[in-house]
Scaffold this motif. Structure first.
Motif, PDB file in Angstrom:
ATOM      1  N   UNK A  13       0.817  -1.214   0.000  1.00 28.13           N
ATOM      2  CA  UNK A  13       0.000   0.000   0.000  1.00 28.13           C
ATOM      3  C   UNK A  13       0.851   1.265   0.000  1.00 28.13           C
ATOM      4  N   UNK A  14       2.152   1.117   0.280  1.00 24.54           N
ATOM      5  CA  UNK A  14       3.071   2.247   0.227  1.00 24.54           C
ATOM      6  C   UNK A  14       4.339   1.766  -0.485  1.00 24.54           C
ATOM      7  N   UNK A  15       4.885   2.551  -1.391  1.00 28.04           N
ATOM      8  CA  UNK A  15       6.015   2.080  -2.206  1.00 28.04           C
ATOM      9  C   UNK A  15       7.371   2.245  -1.525  1.00 28.04           C
ATOM     10  N   UNK A  16       7.481   1.759  -0.276  1.00 29.24           N
ATOM     11  CA  UNK A  16       8.776   1.783   0.401  1.00 29.24           C
ATOM     12  C   UNK A  16       8.795   0.702   1.463  1.00 29.24           C
ATOM     13  N   UNK A  17       9.972   0.449   2.000  1.00 31.42           N
ATOM     14  CA  UNK A  17      10.136  -0.640   2.948  1.00 31.42           C
ATOM     15  C   UNK A  17      10.359  -1.954   2.226  1.00 31.42           C
ATOM     16  N   UNK A  57      13.446  -9.598   0.517  1.00 38.40           N
ATOM     17  CA  UNK A  57      13.936  -8.240   0.772  1.00 38.40           C
ATOM     18  C   UNK A  57      13.668  -7.310  -0.412  1.00 38.40           C
ATOM     19  N   UNK A  58      12.448  -7.341  -0.884  1.00 35.88           N
ATOM     20  CA  UNK A  58      12.082  -6.504  -2.031  1.00 35.88           C
ATOM     21  C   UNK A  58      11.212  -5.332  -1.594  1.00 35.88           C
ATOM     22  N   UNK A  59      11.376  -4.243  -2.283  1.00 32.28           N
ATOM     23  CA  UNK A  59      10.456  -3.123  -2.177  1.00 32.28           C
ATOM     24  C   UNK A  59       9.489  -3.229  -3.342  1.00 32.28           C
ATOM     25  N   UNK A  60       8.226  -3.489  -3.047  1.00 35.05           N
ATOM     26  CA  UNK A  60       7.221  -3.596  -4.097  1.00 35.05           C
ATOM     27  C   UNK A  60       6.636  -2.214  -4.351  1.00 35.05           C
ATOM     28  N   UNK A  61       6.691  -1.778  -5.586  1.00 36.51           N
ATOM     29  CA  UNK A  61       6.269  -0.420  -5.923  1.00 36.51           C
ATOM     30  C   UNK A  61       4.956  -0.374  -6.696  1.00 36.51           C
ATOM     31  N   UNK A  62       4.408  -1.537  -7.022  1.00 34.18           N
ATOM     32  CA  UNK A  62       3.126  -1.591  -7.742  1.00 34.18           C
ATOM     33  C   UNK A  62       2.330  -2.786  -7.232  1.00 34.18           C
ATOM     34  N   UNK A  63       1.010  -2.667  -7.279  1.00 34.88           N
ATOM     35  CA  UNK A  63       0.153  -3.709  -6.710  1.00 34.88           C
ATOM     36  C   UNK A  63       0.383  -5.072  -7.342  1.00 34.88           C
ATOM     37  N   UNK A  64       0.619  -5.132  -8.648  1.00 35.27           N
ATOM     38  CA  UNK A  64       0.700  -6.416  -9.338  1.00 35.27           C
ATOM     39  C   UNK A  64       1.924  -7.235  -8.933  1.00 35.27           C
TER      40      UNK A  64
END
Length: 211
Positions: free
Chosen positions: A157-161, A174-181
């Protein structure tokens, strides 16, 4: 069935038709209805414990019938689902299940799902259940029960962490997911899986209902 929730909130989206949400609804100790859901609940023979909203969507006959449990909240800055959730919090309920919050209008569906992260700090547990699956807000590292091959999606829900997982067919490391898909269409490999979150990360986990 074992009742896992002390309060069920029914919104005015698609009324459940699958057996699992209906079983929860018919065995609920407390049912809080958004005003637009009252007619359907009444038609199904379910009497709400409380009705919350601005009462713009409830017929006059039901206003009279349920006058003793109507709570008018006219705040136009929040929707009726949020009004109902706040009422449940103020009443002291701890484990909340939301039904009828998806379907019909896609914009309502997306908005309601996203609100789970605002609701989560208010309760020990809250989730949203449809005929197809459940949405669970995750604020910290959490282990969830599952079944082998159960379909799982993780929505950042937030593009960080950073997000990591254990117990899913396609691990996230250990990924930062930046998009919902990016976290969708995964699969549990056993009877539980863990989502590891860095302190600033917030996600919503979707788990497909099992037959």
């Amino acid at each position: 069935m074992k009742m896992l929730y002390d309060c069920i909130i029914v919104a005015n989206g698609s009324f459940p038709s699958a057996q699992l949400p209906l079983d929860y609804l018919h065995n609920a100790p407390v049912v809080i209805a958004c005003d637009g859901a009252v007619q359907t609940l009444h038609d199904k023979g379910i009497t709400p414990s409380a009705i919350i909203g601005d009462m713009d969507s409830i017929p006059a006959s039901l206003k009279e019938l349920y006058a003793d449990r109507i709570h008018i909240v006219e705040d136009q800055e929040i929707n009726d689902l949020t009004k109902s959730v706040y009422y449940a919090h103020q009443a002291g309920y701890k484990r909340i299940l939301i039904l009828g919050a998806t379907g019909l209008r896609e914009d309502h569906t997306l908005g309601n799902i996203s609100l789970l992260l605002e609701y989560a700090p208010l309760f020990e547990h809250i989730e949203m259940l449809s005929d197809y699956g459940r949405f669970i807000p995750i604020l910290r590292t959490t282990t969830l029960s599952s079944s082998p091959k159960q379909q799982v999606s993780i929505f950042p829900m937030y593009p960080y962490g950073e997000i990591s997982t254990e117990g899913l067919r396609w691990p996230i490391n250990h990924r930062t997911l930046t998009a919902w898909w990016q976290g969708t269409l995964n699969e549990a490999t056993g009877d539980k899986f863990t989502v590891f979150l860095s302190p600033e990360t917030r996600v919503i986990v979707y788990m497909q209902n099992q037959n």
